[in-house]
Write a protein that holds these residues in place. Sequence first.
Motif, PDB file in Angstrom:
ATOM      1  N   TYR A 189      -5.460  38.989  24.246  1.00 24.81           N
ATOM      2  CA  TYR A 189      -6.194  39.927  23.395  1.00 24.81           C
ATOM      3  C   TYR A 189      -5.283  41.027  22.841  1.00 24.81           C
ATOM      4  CZ  TYR A 189      -9.597  43.472  22.021  1.00 24.81           C
ATOM      5  OH  TYR A 189     -10.313  44.404  21.324  1.00 24.81           O
ATOM      6  N   ARG A 192     -14.312  44.685  24.418  1.00 23.78           N
ATOM      7  CA  ARG A 192     -14.289  43.252  24.102  1.00 23.78           C
ATOM      8  C   ARG A 192     -15.021  42.459  25.185  1.00 23.78           C
ATOM      9  NH1 ARG A 192     -10.984  40.177  20.809  1.00 23.78           N
ATOM     10  NH2 ARG A 192     -11.492  37.982  21.018  1.00 23.78           N
ATOM     11  N   ASP A 205     -10.012  49.335  15.616  1.00 22.41           N
ATOM     12  CA  ASP A 205     -11.099  49.144  16.587  1.00 22.41           C
ATOM     13  C   ASP A 205     -11.866  50.448  16.791  1.00 22.41           C
ATOM     14  OD1 ASP A 205     -10.486  46.503  16.891  1.00 22.41           O
ATOM     15  OD2 ASP A 205      -9.362  46.749  18.758  1.00 22.41           O
TER      16      ASP A 205
END
Length: 540
Positions: free
Chosen positions: A118, A140, A416
């Motif tokens: 990730y 996530r 993000d």
Amino acid sequence: MLASEDESRALAALRFSLASDIVELVVLTVDELFLQTLREGVGPARRLWHVLSPDKVSDLLVAGGVGILVLDVQALNEAAGRFVADIKRQFPDLVVLVAGNREAETELARLISDGSIYRFIHKPMSPARARLFADAAVKRFDDRRRRTGGVSAPAAAAPSERRQILLAAAVAALAVLLIAAWLVHRRNAEQSDTSSGNAPEHPTSSAPQPSTAPLGSADSAPAVQGVLMEAQERLLVKARTALDQGRLDDAAATIETARKTGIATGRVAQLATELAAARERAKPAPPAPALHAPSAAIESAPTASALAAPALAAPAPLVAVPATAPTPPQAQAPFESGTAARAGELAKSARQSIAQNHLVEPENDNAEYYLVALRKLDPQRAELAELTDDLGGRLTAKARASVNARQYEAARDWLDHAATVGYVSAQVDAARHDVDAALEHQAFMADVVTASQLSLVKSVQPQYPSKAEKNGVEGWVELDFTVTDSGAVQDVVVDAAKPAGVFEAAATAALLQWRYQPLVRDAKAVATRARIRIRFTLAR
């Protein structure tokens, strides 16, 4: 006196059962500085397991229900790519963070590109950056858990069943521990009374009585008390975190676990009160009551005898009242004054944090934190759109600066954060496209095949440097290059040379004139990255 064997086993069971329910991250590293930085960045709100060897990772992932793995390449004795691939096969929903240097990132580019890894963390890092990585990974993991209904694990029980098992194990272990400790304390007291010749003043009941004396013996009491305090604090921190993040079901499950284990009664009650208030706020506003039409023919027609009676002989019949009395239309009730005041404070704090450039830190005192809290509290707040555009624009500018500096992981983190506050714009889409393209290019550049695997169509002999030829110098040059979908050679990069600075230019000039048969995948010619070593030797 040492604690009994049963008490020790109960203590271990309690420690494991309570800890496994709140495990968040497993960290595989032998770098103490990296571990300390990660601990400082993550803080006490999340449970962190540290392991020193790869063979311990799978055990913790199965036993603890872990969703996040932080892997330090330095701690592996095998290829990091193979280890990550094996772990992901066993735990497909696991969020993997990998830490290492630029060379390790290049080797793992394909796994980063396909999402198996990730995030890649460049060492060394700061605590603030560690917190950004951890928060992104937790987000996530939570997103995947909401989509799939739980974290997949080999032969793992369903999430609700596992929570029940863990809760039962915790309660059982605590009961065994308390009983064993009470028996040890009682035995010590009886031995003390017997040795002194004093009999107890009251008969001893067969059931344990409440006591303010320390549990267990003098040696075991600190360990018991330490475990209880640790379990209490972890559960309460987990419940508090779930409440702050709006995960009311998780908060309710944790509060119930704390209640059933009988710890921290006052604080548990406070959390339960806050949970009830949060659920009440989350309920949709009730619709305005509908108006009721007047009832028709609600009185019976008077009888003949009634008409003949004197006018004041009896009271008039009572009028029947509808079940729901008519209510005049009213405007929707505004937020309670306390909620409105709190929303105003959050908006003011968000604006101040933006002005001070405290966009995502310090923790729980930054613009992102206040804006997310404001959106949850009052989604219709007038200032939301303005604050979201202001903060989102600044976060996107940070991301763009990171892209220009080729710090693609940092750019992705900034984007993000922009998504977390609900910012949507063409600039965000463009920046994310650039980041994805850059990472895809990195993966392409790292996926190198040997030139011998390709079919050479045309080659040109390199020109031997006259000075090297005169001095009798021989050597070689290793080059990486791209074979395009048309077979041309481009993007030549010198990977190594011996001796350095002698044959590189000649080898590059010759290689750019070569032609290869392009690779074909899915009936389509594709570009390929390749590596070749060209040797320079003198005729003998």
